[in-house]
Scaffold this motif. Structure first.
Motif, mmCIF file in Angstrom:
data_model
loop_
_atom_site.group_PDB
_atom_site.id
_atom_site.type_symbol
_atom_site.label_atom_id
_atom_site.label_comp_id
_atom_site.label_asym_id
_atom_site.label_seq_id
_atom_site.Cartn_x
_atom_site.Cartn_y
_atom_site.Cartn_z
ATOM 1 N N TYR A 283 -93.659 -39.591 -66.068
ATOM 2 C CA TYR A 283 -93.956 -40.759 -65.378
ATOM 3 C C TYR A 283 -92.011 -41.251 -64.829
ATOM 4 O O TYR A 283 -91.341 -41.292 -66.315
ATOM 5 C CB TYR A 283 -94.472 -41.431 -66.762
ATOM 6 N N SER A 284 -91.496 -41.745 -64.420
ATOM 7 C CA SER A 284 -90.728 -41.932 -63.690
ATOM 8 C C SER A 284 -90.379 -43.327 -63.332
ATOM 9 O O SER A 284 -91.129 -43.821 -63.166
ATOM 10 C CB SER A 284 -90.110 -41.330 -62.844
ATOM 11 N N ALA A 285 -89.522 -43.383 -63.211
ATOM 12 C CA ALA A 285 -88.854 -45.310 -63.112
ATOM 13 C C ALA A 285 -88.962 -45.424 -61.695
ATOM 14 O O ALA A 285 -90.265 -46.908 -61.594
ATOM 15 C CB ALA A 285 -87.115 -45.387 -63.095
ATOM 16 N N ALA A 286 -89.384 -44.363 -60.571
ATOM 17 C CA ALA A 286 -90.252 -45.401 -59.529
ATOM 18 C C ALA A 286 -91.465 -44.906 -60.020
ATOM 19 O O ALA A 286 -92.109 -46.297 -59.233
ATOM 20 C CB ALA A 286 -89.991 -43.515 -58.230
ATOM 21 N N MET B 13 -84.930 -50.079 -70.591
ATOM 22 C CA MET B 13 -84.715 -51.497 -70.326
ATOM 23 C C MET B 13 -84.559 -50.065 -69.388
ATOM 24 O O MET B 13 -83.994 -50.885 -67.270
ATOM 25 C CB MET B 13 -83.241 -50.966 -70.446
ATOM 26 N N MET B 14 -84.359 -48.739 -68.941
ATOM 27 C CA MET B 14 -84.195 -48.237 -67.612
ATOM 28 C C MET B 14 -85.540 -48.647 -66.152
ATOM 29 O O MET B 14 -84.776 -48.637 -65.071
ATOM 30 C CB MET B 14 -84.305 -46.971 -67.244
ATOM 31 N N TYR B 15 -86.832 -48.576 -66.560
ATOM 32 C CA TYR B 15 -87.373 -49.485 -66.311
ATOM 33 C C TYR B 15 -87.252 -50.970 -65.325
ATOM 34 O O TYR B 15 -87.411 -50.875 -64.291
ATOM 35 C CB TYR B 15 -89.656 -49.829 -66.943
ATOM 36 N N PHE B 16 -86.812 -51.878 -66.848
ATOM 37 C CA PHE B 16 -86.617 -53.216 -66.028
ATOM 38 C C PHE B 16 -85.097 -53.056 -64.751
ATOM 39 O O PHE B 16 -85.195 -53.881 -63.762
ATOM 40 C CB PHE B 16 -85.395 -54.003 -67.182
ATOM 41 N N GLU C 67 -83.193 -54.610 -59.773
ATOM 42 C CA GLU C 67 -81.955 -54.278 -59.177
ATOM 43 C C GLU C 67 -82.656 -53.549 -57.868
ATOM 44 O O GLU C 67 -81.326 -53.309 -56.970
ATOM 45 C CB GLU C 67 -80.633 -53.123 -60.246
ATOM 46 N N GLY C 68 -83.313 -52.413 -57.677
ATOM 47 C CA GLY C 68 -84.026 -51.735 -57.037
ATOM 48 C C GLY C 68 -83.621 -50.204 -57.545
ATOM 49 O O GLY C 68 -83.159 -50.528 -58.045
ATOM 50 N N LEU C 69 -84.434 -48.906 -57.042
ATOM 51 C CA LEU C 69 -84.448 -47.828 -57.000
ATOM 52 C C LEU C 69 -83.225 -47.566 -56.043
ATOM 53 O O LEU C 69 -82.495 -47.767 -55.473
ATOM 54 C CB LEU C 69 -85.838 -47.300 -57.038
ATOM 55 N N SER C 70 -82.377 -46.381 -57.094
ATOM 56 C CA SER C 70 -80.767 -45.739 -57.058
ATOM 57 C C SER C 70 -81.738 -44.921 -55.816
ATOM 58 O O SER C 70 -82.544 -44.442 -55.664
ATOM 59 C CB SER C 70 -80.261 -45.219 -57.790
ATOM 60 N N PRO C 71 -80.818 -44.309 -54.993
ATOM 61 C CA PRO C 71 -81.365 -43.981 -53.935
ATOM 62 C C PRO C 71 -81.804 -42.058 -54.331
ATOM 63 O O PRO C 71 -80.736 -40.642 -53.667
ATOM 64 C CB PRO C 71 -80.550 -44.005 -52.183
#
Length: 309
Positions: free
Chosen positions: A76-79, A106-109, A114-118
């Motif tokens: 399961y990823s942050a995305a 925290m990475m999920y928050f 802030e929005g997902l990095s590309p």
């Protein structure tokens, strides 16, 4: 905040064993909130005791969304989290209620707020190439490669963490840019305005005491049997994100005869303290955060005053 037309969402963050769940459940008595779990261990079914999953009584009093949504064999990823959380937040908002996100991943928050990095998607061919190199040259050599192209990630990722090491090298080989470089690019602004709170004991020693107490309580419950059931499935292994969860990997080693019970307990408590330290490091650099002391009895009132509700 009232000038912002976006719907409100509350965030309750903090290190492990800081009292996040209790505060979230208490807030539900005062606010029209629905809870969403922000925890990379609570997503897994059959992993209840070691993850300190809210009890059946707690979940009956305050149902948590995004708990028990995955089998331990799955990743399961942050995305994935952002997609699931935004779907649940939309459903809650449509009911005229407020999403309350509670947890310690925290990475999920960060990804949600802030929005997902590309970051590029996984590439099976490049992954196979990196794994082949690891088999012939060793992960230590690949870690040295990472240190040359992305020293920040190399300092953060342990040489014995093949999952994160592989991902950092994969990102660079696909995009030509380091993970550090890409994660500094912010995504689109969220559709929500977030009121963000962090809860932790004022004294680090108190947090350490709470962590040790919780770990010992887990051992008094059938935690050993819970991990044995995961072993007995036969399809799980220590490199999976689920089994790498703090507590589980130490009990896994103990049940495989790799360490004795006293060592397992010491390693489990130490690993949980390290997790809490990483969580606090994230939070110390977090913008727009209201801190609460775990030992205060008026935290609910403090949150309500902050929201002016």
């Amino acid at each position: 905040m009232s000038n912002d037309p976006r719907p409100l969402a509350l965030c309750i963050m903090g290190p492990t064993a800081s009292g996040k769940t209790d505060l979230a459940i208490a807030l539900r008595q005062h606010l029209p909130v629905e809870l969403i779990s922000v925890d990379s261990a609570l997503i897994y079914r059959g992993m209840d005791i070691g993850s300190a999953k809210p009890s059946a009584a707690e979940q009956a009093a305050a149902p948590h969304r995004l708990i028990d949504i995955l089998d331990p064999a799955e990743s399961y990823s942050a995305a994935d989290f952002v997609a699931d959380a935004e779907r649940e937040m939309a459903a809650i908002t449509a009911q005229g209620k407020i999403p309350l996100l509670v947890g310690g991943t925290m990475m999920y928050f960060k990804s949600l707020i802030e929005g997902l990095s590309p970051l590029p998607s996984a590439n099976p061919e490049i992954r196979a190439q990196i794994e082949a190199e690891a088999k012939s040259d060793g992960w230590q050599t690949l870690h040295q490669q990472l240190a040359e192209i992305d020293p920040v990630s190399a300092a953060r990722i342990h040489p014995n963490d093949p999952q994160r090491l592989l991902r950092a090298l994969e990102v660079y080989r696909i995009s030509g840019k380091s993970m550090t470089e890409l994660t500094q690019v912010k995504g689109q602004q969220s559709q929500y305005r977030f009121a963000q709170f962090a809860i932790a004991p004022a004294e680090r020693a108190v947090l350490h005491q709470r962590i040790e107490q919780r770990f010992m309580q887990m051992l008094q419950q059938p935690f050993e049997q819970e991990v044995q059931a995961l072993i007995d499935r036969g399809d799980l292994h220590p490199e999976l994100p689920s089994i790498r969860c703090v507590g589980y990997r130490q009990m896994w080693s103990y049940l495989h005869g790799q360490v004795d019970r006293a060592t397992m307990i010491a390693q489990g408590v130490a690993a949980t303290r390290q997790l809490a330290k990483r969580q606090l490091t994230w939070l110390r650099g977090w913008p727009e955060l209201t801190w609460l002391d775990s030992n205060d009895l008026d935290n609910v009132d403090k949150v309500l005053r902050k929201l002016a509700i």
